[in-house]
Write a protein that holds these residues in place. Structure first.
Motif, PDB file in Angstrom:
ATOM      1  N   TYR A 286     -11.384  54.099 -36.562  1.00 18.80           N
ATOM      2  CA  TYR A 286     -11.355  55.357 -37.347  1.00 18.80           C
ATOM      3  C   TYR A 286      -9.971  55.903 -37.461  1.00 18.80           C
ATOM      4  O   TYR A 286      -9.889  57.015 -37.898  1.00 18.80           O
TER       5      TYR A 286
ATOM      6  N   LEU B 187      -8.558  57.625 -40.354  1.00 22.15           N
ATOM      7  CA  LEU B 187      -8.646  58.988 -40.819  1.00 22.15           C
ATOM      8  C   LEU B 187      -7.523  60.095 -40.952  1.00 22.15           C
ATOM      9  O   LEU B 187      -7.672  61.140 -41.292  1.00 22.15           O
TER      10      LEU B 187
ATOM     11  N   TRP C 277      -6.407  59.793 -46.507  1.00 19.58           N
ATOM     12  CA  TRP C 277      -7.442  60.204 -45.744  1.00 19.58           C
ATOM     13  C   TRP C 277      -7.691  61.964 -45.414  1.00 19.58           C
ATOM     14  O   TRP C 277      -8.666  62.450 -45.601  1.00 19.58           O
TER      15      TRP C 277
ATOM     16  N   VAL D 275     -16.461  56.734 -45.556  1.00 20.22           N
ATOM     17  CA  VAL D 275     -15.726  56.315 -43.929  1.00 20.22           C
ATOM     18  C   VAL D 275     -16.464  55.260 -43.413  1.00 20.22           C
ATOM     19  O   VAL D 275     -15.734  54.301 -43.095  1.00 20.22           O
ATOM     20  N   ARG D 276     -17.558  55.086 -43.688  1.00 18.84           N
ATOM     21  CA  ARG D 276     -18.180  53.840 -43.164  1.00 18.84           C
ATOM     22  C   ARG D 276     -17.613  52.465 -43.877  1.00 18.84           C
ATOM     23  O   ARG D 276     -17.614  51.585 -43.164  1.00 18.84           O
TER      24      ARG D 276
ATOM     25  N   ALA E 126     -14.238  51.885 -42.536  1.00 17.02           N
ATOM     26  CA  ALA E 126     -14.245  51.284 -41.162  1.00 17.02           C
ATOM     27  C   ALA E 126     -14.737  49.743 -41.159  1.00 17.02           C
ATOM     28  O   ALA E 126     -14.317  49.025 -40.456  1.00 17.02           O
TER      29      ALA E 126
END
Length: 260
Positions: free
Chosen positions: A2, A5, A10, A240-241, A244
């Motif tokens: 992650y 981020l 982001w 985000v998922r 990732a």
């Protein structure tokens, strides 16, 4: 996995999302406050006469100006008006129900010092319209509760074709056709009815519980803004998922799943 981020793209997107959530929550809370204010006004106007708006206020201060209108915040407000009754233009308003019985209102224009008149419903009587007690002569002071203008076809409003001296709907639009002087918006239900008449209770607008459609619009906007805030949160986690998963595929030497 992650670490993305912390990239400028982001960080900027997350900040933008947070701003959008805060704005949606603030707007939703404001609309909720508007709904609660209208609900509180409705509950106050449905209370006993004289308690809805505190002490009686002069009508001219509540409806200040020729264009002032009776709204949900003033229906049921206790007001006073001083002037002379126009006995020659007294009107009977049939088809009005009180305590489940149908009868008629006795409406007498009260001419005030500013040249305008206020429609005062001095009371209600059962049965078909008949002889009504004359109003007192000379200058009088009337205390009563402010009521919203009636809409044609709403409540107990009666359609046209009535004999002379009768009125189907109490509103400035109909009173202007039978009175030679301007009138205040709405009408006043007098607290003290003369002998043979019954005082008219506060009449809530829209023929229902008196809670205006605008109040429910405020509640609907409240739900919409909170849904918008939830949608922003949902989309942020979804993106985000997806990012990732793409980063994990790249680490394994696989082609990332193309964005939809």
């Amino acid at each position: 996995m992650y670490r993305f981020l912390l990239t400028p793209r982001w960080l900027g997107g997350t900040a933008l999302g947070l701003v959008a959530i805060v704005v949606c929550v603030l707007l939703g809370s404001w609309q909720l406050g508007r709904f609660e204010d209208r609900l509180g006004t409705h509950r106050a106007s449905a209370a006993a006469p004289g308690t809805a708006g505190g002490p009686a206020a002069p009508l001219g201060s509540v409806l200040d100006g020729p264009q002032a209108r009776v709204g949900s915040d003033t229906v049921g407000r206790e007001v006073t008006a001083t002037g002379d009754y126009d006995a020659g233009r007294q009107l009977l308003v049939p088809g009005r129900a009180v305590d489940g019985r149908t009868g008629y209102y006795v409406l007498t224009p009260l001419r005030t010092a500013d040249g305008r008149a206020v429609a005062v419903v001095r009371g209600w009587a059962t049965g078909t319209p008949g002889a009504a007690p004359p109003p007192p002569a000379g200058t009088v002071s009337v205390t009563g509760r402010l009521q919203a203008p009636e809409n044609a076809g709403s409540g107990g409003a009666v359609a046209g074709g009535l004999p002379a001296g009768q009125l189907g709907t109490i509103s400035p639009a109909t009173l202007v056709n039978v009175l030679p002087y301007p009138v205040y918006d709405g009408w006043v239900a007098a607290d003290d009815a003369p002998g043979g008449l019954t005082a008219v209770p506060t009449v809530q607008p829209q023929g229902g519980d008196g809670l205006s459609l605008r109040a429910f619009q405020n509640l609907g906007y409240t739900l919409e803004w909170f849904v918008f805030a939830g949608f922003v949160v949902f989309m942020w986690f979804r993106l985000v998922r997806r990012e990732a998963e793409a980063a994990q595929d790249r680490a394994l030497g696989l082609d990332p799943v193309p964005a939809l």
